[in-house]
Write an enzyme that holds these catalytic residues in place. Sequence first.
Site, PDB file in Angstrom:
ATOM      1  N   ARG A  55     -30.011  29.135 -11.169  1.00  0.00           N
ATOM      2  CA  ARG A  55     -28.637  29.590 -11.370  1.00  0.00           C
ATOM      3  C   ARG A  55     -28.542  30.709 -12.404  1.00  0.00           C
ATOM      4  O   ARG A  55     -27.571  31.465 -12.401  1.00  0.00           O
ATOM      5  CB  ARG A  55     -27.730  28.417 -11.711  1.00  0.00           C
ATOM      6  CG  ARG A  55     -27.631  27.444 -10.525  1.00  0.00           C
ATOM      7  CD  ARG A  55     -26.651  26.350 -10.704  1.00  0.00           C
ATOM      8  NE  ARG A  55     -26.998  25.462 -11.801  1.00  0.00           N
ATOM      9  CZ  ARG A  55     -26.311  24.381 -12.115  1.00  0.00           C
ATOM     10  NH1 ARG A  55     -25.238  24.051 -11.426  1.00  0.00           N
ATOM     11  NH2 ARG A  55     -26.684  23.622 -13.109  1.00  0.00           N
ATOM     12  N   GLU A 105     -35.245  17.469 -19.878  1.00  0.00           N
ATOM     13  CA  GLU A 105     -34.691  16.156 -20.171  1.00  0.00           C
ATOM     14  C   GLU A 105     -35.131  15.065 -19.218  1.00  0.00           C
ATOM     15  O   GLU A 105     -35.045  13.887 -19.526  1.00  0.00           O
ATOM     16  CB  GLU A 105     -33.172  16.223 -20.251  1.00  0.00           C
ATOM     17  CG  GLU A 105     -32.503  16.641 -18.956  1.00  0.00           C
ATOM     18  CD  GLU A 105     -31.060  17.033 -19.166  1.00  0.00           C
ATOM     19  OE1 GLU A 105     -30.286  16.224 -19.670  1.00  0.00           O
ATOM     20  OE2 GLU A 105     -30.726  18.181 -18.828  1.00  0.00           O
TER      21      GLU A 105
END
Length: 178
Positions: free
Chosen positions: A69, A106
Amino acid sequence: MTEQNTTTKNHPFWQIIRTVNDFPKAGIEFYDITPLLQHHVEHVTDALLASLPNGLFDNIDCLVGVESRGFLFASLLSGRTGKGMTVVRKAGKLPPPVVREDYTLEYGTDSLEMLKNADPIIRKVLIVDDILATGGTLKATAKLCQSAGYEVVGALVLIDLVDLHEDLGLPVFSVLQA
């Protein structure tokens, strides 16, 4: 040295961004910016540019879009400002010669690559991505840029999840913070 932005969840963009719990795995709160891009690309581009200090674009030669993105935002900004752009991709997607950096995020580990800088005119870059979470992707991208021969002047993101990362060692500019 994260640049503090006073924008909070009161920003109108938050009314459009969709929150998806437990995606891509349990415990992750995913911010889906697709609805925002479907109807407000021009406003997002304006907001990204407005979040940068005056004169910053005068000091960069190229934008670095981070897969995937970040490509969108870097392209929009490149078209609007006339600055060139290059990309950081997942391993194996670019032809040689590339530099590679492994990193943690993460919910796992990954590798990024970018082409070595062969253009002596392009020295200073601004990293562009969608969301800053733990900082692993941006740290890896900054290392890649340095290995490729660029000087990183900062990073620009749409959303900065400020509680999930420590100081990245470079200026970070954002439109939204959570």
